[in-house]
Design an enzyme around this catalytic site. Sequence first.
Site, short mmCIF file in Angstrom:
data_model
loop_
_atom_site.label_atom_id
_atom_site.label_comp_id
_atom_site.label_asym_id
_atom_site.label_seq_id
_atom_site.Cartn_x
_atom_site.Cartn_y
_atom_site.Cartn_z
N ARG A 94 43.73 40.91 34.40
CA ARG A 94 42.51 41.47 33.39
C ARG A 94 42.01 42.77 34.03
O ARG A 94 41.46 43.63 33.27
CB ARG A 94 41.86 40.59 32.72
CG ARG A 94 40.74 41.32 31.97
CD ARG A 94 41.22 41.72 30.61
NE ARG A 94 39.90 42.41 29.87
CZ ARG A 94 39.14 43.35 30.30
NH1 ARG A 94 39.26 43.96 31.10
NH2 ARG A 94 38.24 43.54 29.27
N LYS A 95 41.93 42.48 35.37
CA LYS A 95 41.04 43.53 36.06
C LYS A 95 39.63 44.04 35.38
O LYS A 95 39.49 45.38 34.86
CB LYS A 95 42.04 45.02 36.07
CG LYS A 95 43.24 44.91 36.80
CD LYS A 95 43.81 46.14 37.03
CE LYS A 95 45.26 45.89 37.78
NZ LYS A 95 46.34 45.50 37.01
#
Length: 261
Positions: A94-95
Amino acid sequence: MIAEKALTYEERIEHAVNPAAKKLFAIMGEKQSNLCFNPDVTKAADLLKFADEIGPFICLLKTHVDLLEDFSYEFTQDLLSIAKKHNFMIFEDRKFADIGTISGKQYKHGIYKISDWSDITNAHIVPGPGIIEGLKQVGLPKERGLLLLAEMSSSGTMAKGEYTKTAVALAKEHKDFVMGFISMGKLTDDPGFIHMTPGVKKQKGTDALGQQYKTVESVILENGSDIIIVGRGIYAAEDPKKEAADYQSLGYNAYLRRLEN
Ligand code: 5BU
């Protein structure tokens, strides 16, 4: 000088503090796999099909759920049962990159409810340590683990030098939740942290948008990383199953050679 003996995945379990890290080391040992596979497809059924087909060869499946055009709660339940069947963990790439409060909400709520089904996720450290705290409040009670983006595989990345060193320092301050790094190689001798490297293929090369590929041997043997993350090298191949088997044995043999050296 006598070199310090390298530890096996199993021996590193007791050095890891985070529960997801312990579980992943155990699976890597049991399945003799340091392969993480990312089928970056846009239909849930295609992702589930890849997960079932490639599951036997991997320790970890990496997802980008926001690529899916038909994401649903049922999809997450199906993915979890395939993960159980083949004994692999799930990593939603997801960063996260916002302030702690918002990152925590994005992790828990919204359409995807990532913390409900993903064992592992990752975060940029651009906002500072608050992002780790915000994600930890949501993830740690569920025994999740966080990877810090210490380096990236893309050309011109700004995650280098002092930035990378700060990621390592922050990880050491939050060992209960931070299980390791996305990096191009080993960043710390602390055997409790896991290093995962994307941008891996059988041949060195690039894609049209800045991705830079390294070989399995250079990542595991020369750079000392722990896990190879392979996407197109497997899912875009003519025979993905055969490629996955190849990457599993290339990755595991490189690890065995590293233990000997
Ligand atoms: P590929 O098809 O093997 O190039 O896929 C690489 C995957 O790893 C893809 O899902 C990216 O989002 C991910 N990735 C990356 O390529 N480089 C990075 O630095 C990070 C993630 Br962080």
